[in-house]
Design a protein around this motif. Structure first.
Motif, mmCIF file in Angstrom:
data_model
loop_
_atom_site.group_PDB
_atom_site.id
_atom_site.type_symbol
_atom_site.label_atom_id
_atom_site.label_comp_id
_atom_site.label_asym_id
_atom_site.label_seq_id
_atom_site.Cartn_x
_atom_site.Cartn_y
_atom_site.Cartn_z
ATOM 1 N N HIS A 1 -7.786 -10.232 10.808
ATOM 2 C CA HIS A 1 -8.202 -9.215 11.118
ATOM 3 C C HIS A 1 -7.202 -7.805 10.455
ATOM 4 O O HIS A 1 -7.377 -6.908 9.965
ATOM 5 C CB HIS A 1 -8.409 -8.612 12.599
ATOM 6 N N CYS A 2 -5.786 -8.397 10.504
ATOM 7 C CA CYS A 2 -4.948 -7.500 9.735
ATOM 8 C C CYS A 2 -5.058 -7.429 8.295
ATOM 9 O O CYS A 2 -4.851 -6.500 7.634
ATOM 10 C CB CYS A 2 -3.362 -8.156 10.147
ATOM 11 N N GLU A 3 -5.323 -8.565 7.812
ATOM 12 C CA GLU A 3 -5.595 -8.484 6.310
ATOM 13 C C GLU A 3 -6.708 -7.514 5.983
ATOM 14 O O GLU A 3 -6.676 -7.086 4.886
ATOM 15 C CB GLU A 3 -5.583 -10.102 5.827
ATOM 16 N N LEU A 4 -7.757 -7.813 6.588
ATOM 17 C CA LEU A 4 -8.905 -6.943 6.525
ATOM 18 C C LEU A 4 -8.667 -5.268 6.585
ATOM 19 O O LEU A 4 -9.273 -4.675 5.737
ATOM 20 C CB LEU A 4 -10.134 -7.283 7.500
ATOM 21 N N LEU A 5 -7.923 -4.996 7.455
ATOM 22 C CA LEU A 5 -7.236 -3.672 7.864
ATOM 23 C C LEU A 5 -6.477 -3.217 6.842
ATOM 24 O O LEU A 5 -6.581 -2.077 6.189
ATOM 25 C CB LEU A 5 -6.497 -3.609 9.222
ATOM 26 N N LEU A 6 -5.767 -4.059 6.243
ATOM 27 C CA LEU A 6 -4.656 -3.767 5.173
ATOM 28 C C LEU A 6 -5.464 -3.482 4.024
ATOM 29 O O LEU A 6 -5.210 -2.440 3.258
ATOM 30 C CB LEU A 6 -3.725 -4.912 5.000
ATOM 31 N N GLU A 7 -6.570 -4.193 3.626
ATOM 32 C CA GLU A 7 -7.330 -4.090 2.489
ATOM 33 C C GLU A 7 -8.006 -2.779 2.835
ATOM 34 O O GLU A 7 -8.203 -1.970 1.374
ATOM 35 C CB GLU A 7 -8.467 -5.321 2.353
ATOM 36 N N LYS A 8 -8.531 -2.368 3.703
ATOM 37 C CA LYS A 8 -9.264 -0.901 3.917
ATOM 38 C C LYS A 8 -8.196 0.330 3.555
ATOM 39 O O LYS A 8 -8.400 1.035 3.061
ATOM 40 C CB LYS A 8 -9.847 -1.187 5.313
ATOM 41 N N VAL A 9 -7.114 0.015 4.315
ATOM 42 C CA VAL A 9 -5.937 1.023 4.132
ATOM 43 C C VAL A 9 -5.635 1.218 2.375
ATOM 44 O O VAL A 9 -5.518 2.446 2.123
ATOM 45 C CB VAL A 9 -4.782 0.762 5.034
ATOM 46 N N GLN A 10 -5.564 0.007 1.976
ATOM 47 C CA GLN A 10 -5.093 0.160 0.741
ATOM 48 C C GLN A 10 -6.267 0.781 -0.266
ATOM 49 O O GLN A 10 -6.156 1.661 -0.999
ATOM 50 C CB GLN A 10 -4.904 -1.577 -0.154
ATOM 51 N N THR A 11 -7.579 0.484 0.135
ATOM 52 C CA THR A 11 -8.656 0.905 -0.731
ATOM 53 C C THR A 11 -8.996 2.577 -0.365
ATOM 54 O O THR A 11 -8.790 3.222 -1.265
ATOM 55 C CB THR A 11 -9.999 0.324 -0.281
ATOM 56 N N CYS A 12 -8.601 2.904 0.694
ATOM 57 C CA CYS A 12 -8.804 4.370 0.988
ATOM 58 C C CYS A 12 -7.514 5.396 0.768
ATOM 59 O O CYS A 12 -7.667 6.465 -0.010
ATOM 60 C CB CYS A 12 -8.791 4.518 2.904
ATOM 61 N N SER A 13 -6.481 4.643 0.973
ATOM 62 C CA SER A 13 -4.987 5.230 0.290
ATOM 63 C C SER A 13 -5.369 5.608 -1.229
ATOM 64 O O SER A 13 -4.853 6.673 -1.698
ATOM 65 C CB SER A 13 -3.944 4.332 0.545
ATOM 66 N N LEU A 14 -5.797 4.459 -2.211
ATOM 67 C CA LEU A 14 -5.857 4.655 -3.468
ATOM 68 C C LEU A 14 -6.776 5.619 -3.581
ATOM 69 O O LEU A 14 -6.774 6.341 -4.723
ATOM 70 C CB LEU A 14 -6.466 3.038 -3.842
ATOM 71 N N LYS A 15 -8.013 5.761 -2.945
ATOM 72 C CA LYS A 15 -9.001 6.769 -3.198
ATOM 73 C C LYS A 15 -8.396 8.184 -2.964
ATOM 74 O O LYS A 15 -8.669 9.094 -3.681
ATOM 75 C CB LYS A 15 -10.072 6.483 -2.317
ATOM 76 N N ILE A 16 -7.665 8.371 -1.841
ATOM 77 C CA ILE A 16 -6.990 9.593 -1.500
ATOM 78 C C ILE A 16 -5.868 10.065 -2.609
ATOM 79 O O ILE A 16 -6.048 11.195 -3.075
ATOM 80 C CB ILE A 16 -6.447 9.566 -0.043
#
Length: 687
Positions: free
Chosen positions: A96-111
């Motif tokens: 679950h942590c890796e899934l959240l980390l991946e989502k944070v990375q994706t959203c942060s890169l987009k922003i």
């Protein structure tokens, strides 16, 4: 941009960071991944703080959407941390942590990508070098790059331009010299100088070097005319060549151009402008004496049509004893509002819908063809000979024009008709004839002929007025002479051709803001144009649409046009088979800016046809149709639902990917609005 989503995200990040600081997780794999999330959020937070603190936040729905997505992920990460317990599955915790980390990375890169895009110069914020390169590559076109360069380097006055012209010559860099030359030509073509309230300087009375009013016009050895003060500064700085032709001057004698000076004095007198006694004063001091701190540089016929992005160019050939040249004409409306085709049984000719300042030809810019006698004279004697010949020519011309005006006033019916026909013929292509005939007093008697019961007389008079109205000075004189009511009379009583030319004249006059207001205040004028829009010939419909479009630029006129029932006809014209789609949708784009216009568009069944135009119209038609739909959706949820029911999303998606830049923006705004409406309904349903 609404910064609320960014503030919400910052609040969520702060709460999460505080929770991590207070929470102890002894399982290293989970702790490491949470640490990575914290590191990413700490890197991103300062940038988001800058967005919130910015006085003018960047405009971007994409940034709001990305922040909302990341806010949701951060809240999920906070909930996971709050629910964490050593008793939970370690495998699930790491997954679950890796899934959240991946989502944070994706959203942060987009922003960060969006912020980077917003922080970089846009198409409208190029570097000076980019503007320079584009301007030099497109010298034949009137482009916005030159306007941007003028603003960037601070050419706030005409004297600044003169100083820059001289200074750049001394640098001996061909590229910069060409660029400044382009700027001078651009300013002469697209700008006009206001020397008194409501009075602009005709371009052919302006010095090609400083672009100021020529107080003391002189001819240099190349045969070109400049103001004495400007060209003297040029020569005094050791520049021994012509600023326009680059020809090395065989001598530096300055020959007075009495013809041009007399024309300027006559124009000043006609406009009640008095120059100071010292004729040697430069134009800047004259402007001060006129009550202006400097000549105001104003765009000529370039209205604030960013919402419609209407510009067009055409080319006109000029002769009359001068070497033939091509003149770019910048019109005030869309390229779809093409030039008038005015024709009769005797003749066919083209009349530009509006005259830009660069469309005027005079002896200021072009040297008459030399006869065999003058070719044998030295250059200075040739110049004197040319000036003398021109003076005789002008005198003869004025005498002939005065006789025509006399016939208009006091002649028999046949003589009046013949005089109007001759003025019509003389003003087809000649700028000088338009100026002189307008000055001789032809306008008022021509207007009186519009009430003639003889259709031929009426036709000749209205067409002559149409030709005269091309000239900027004549525009003001025609309206001041009370032209609106006679032109409306022609619209109501004339034959097809006179109605077309009457509408065309109103279009030409409405290029000027104050004229748009005066025409708009005459309800009969708008009603007559709308009647022609609905019942006229195809040419008449186009002329009426052109005039109404110009009038709709003034906000107060929009409701008047709607109240005259124009929308009904415009919606009918959205039928592709009528060849009027682009004109109709352009005018609808303006009318949709008022509530009455939006109501009428929906009431007349315009939504399905607008969606069809977005799907299969021309590039400009799609752009304007999307603009209308956006106005409908932003101002009424009911209209938004109606647009969605007509299947607007697929063509809007296609337009957002392959349309013009402005069309893409409109389509993306619409699609974003649809998403926001959907999300709001979903949130409301969940609550």
């Amino acid at each position: 941009m609404d910064p609320v989503p960014v503030r919400c995200l910052l609040n969520s990040i702060s709460r999460y960071l505080h929770l991590v600081a207070c929470h102890t997780i002894r399982y290293n794999p989970v702790q490491t991944r949470i640490g990575n999330v914290v590191h990413l959020l700490k890197l991103l937070k300062p940038f988001l703080d800058e967005v919130v603190d910015c006085k003018t936040p960047p405009d971007g729905d994409c940034l709001n959407s990305a922040c909302e997505d990341l806010d949701s992920v951060v809240n999920q990460a906070r909930e996971f941390l709050e629910d964490w317990s050593p008793k939970l599955s370690k495998l699930f915790g790491v997954f679950h942590c890796e899934l959240l980390l991946e989502k944070v990375q994706t959203c942060s890169l987009k922003i960060t990508g969006i912020l980077l895009q917003l922080s970089q110069p846009s198409a409208q914020e190029k570097t000076l070098t980019e503007h320079m390169n584009n301007a030099l590559q497109n010298q034949a076109d009137d482009n916005d790059d030159l306007d941007s360069i003028i603003q960037m380097i601070g050419l706030v006055s005409n004297q600044d331009l003169l100083k820059e012209s001289i200074a750049v010559e001394k640098e001996q860099m061909d590229q910069l010299i060409d660029l400044v030359s382009c700027i001078r030509e651009h300013m002469l073509k697209t700008e006009f100088l206001e020397v008194a309230k409501g009075v602009s300087t005709p371009p052919y009375f302006r010095c090609p070097l400083s672009t100021e009013l020529m107080v003391d016009p002189v001819i240099v050895a190349s045969g070109r005319t400049f103001d004495r003060t400007s060209i003297k500064k040029w020569l005094d700085n050791g520049l021994a060549f012509c600023p326009r032709t680059r020809q090395v001057l065989s001598h530096q004698k300055l020959i007075p151009n009495y013809t041009v000076k007399a024309m300027i004095e006559s124009w000043l007198e006609a406009n009640n402008i008095t120059l100071p006694a010292n004729s040697g004063a430069d134009a800047s001091s004259i402007a001060n004496n006129m009550g202006s701190n400097d000549f105001n540089r104003t765009e000529s016929f370039r209205f604030s049509l960013r919402s419609s992005s209407f510009t067009s160019r055409s080319s006109v050939e000029a002769g009359n004893g001068f070497e033939k040249v091509k003149i770019n004409v910048l019109a005030s409306v869309s390229k779809d509002f093409e030039i008038f085709e005015l024709s009769s049984q005797e003749q066919s000719y083209t009349h530009s819908r509006s005259e830009s300042v660069c469309s005027v030809v005079s002896s200021v810019d072009y040297v008459p063809s030399l006869t065999s006698e003058t070719q044998s004279l030295p250059m200075n004697q040739q110049s004197y000979s040319e000036a003398s010949t021109n003076e005789c020519s002008v005198q003869t011309m004025m005498t002939s024009h005065t006789k025509l005006v006399e016939d208009l006033k006091n002649g028999s019916n046949k003589e009046k008709t013949d005089a109007a026909a001759e003025i019509r013929r003389l003003t087809i292509n000649s700028v000088e004839n338009r100026v002189h005939i307008g000055r001789c007093g032809a306008i008022t008697p021509l207007l009186s002929l519009l009430y003639s019961e003889e259709k031929l007389t009426q036709e000749q008079a209205v067409t002559a007025l149409l030709n005269l109205s091309i000239n900027e000075v004549n525009k003001a004189m025609i309206v001041e002479a009370g032209a609106i009511e006679p032109l409306v009379h022609v619209l109501n009583t004339g034959n097809d051709r006179t109605k077309e030319n009457s509408a065309a004249t109103l279009f030409s006059l409405s290029v000027v803001q104050v004229n748009r207001e005066r025409i708009g205040q005459c309800n009969a004028a708008i009603q007559a144009l709308v009647s022609l829009l609905g019942k006229g010939t195809l040419r008449g419909k186009k002329d009426a649409a052109s005039a109404l479009f110009n009038l709709s630029i003034t906000h107060e006129n929009k409701a008047r046009i709607v109240q005259a029932k124009a929308v009904k006809y415009l919606v009918e014209m959205l039928d592709p088979g009528l060849e009027m789609v682009d004109k109709a949708v352009a005018l609808l784009a303006n009318l949709s800016g008022v509530g009455e216009g939006r109501q009428e568009i929906v009431r007349e069944g315009g939504v399905p046809l607008l969606v069809e135009t977005v799907d299969s119209g021309s590039g400009r038609g799609k752009e304007n149709a999307a603009s209308v739909l956006l106005q409908l959706c932003l101002n009424s949820p009911k209209f938004c639902t109606l647009v969605l029911q007509e299947g607007a999303i697929p063509p809007l998606v296609a337009l957002s990917q392959s349309g013009t830049q402005r069309a893409k923006e409109k389509a993306q705004q619409l699609l974003s609005h649809f998403r926001n409406q959907r999300d709001a309904r979903m949130k409301k349903g969940r609550s």
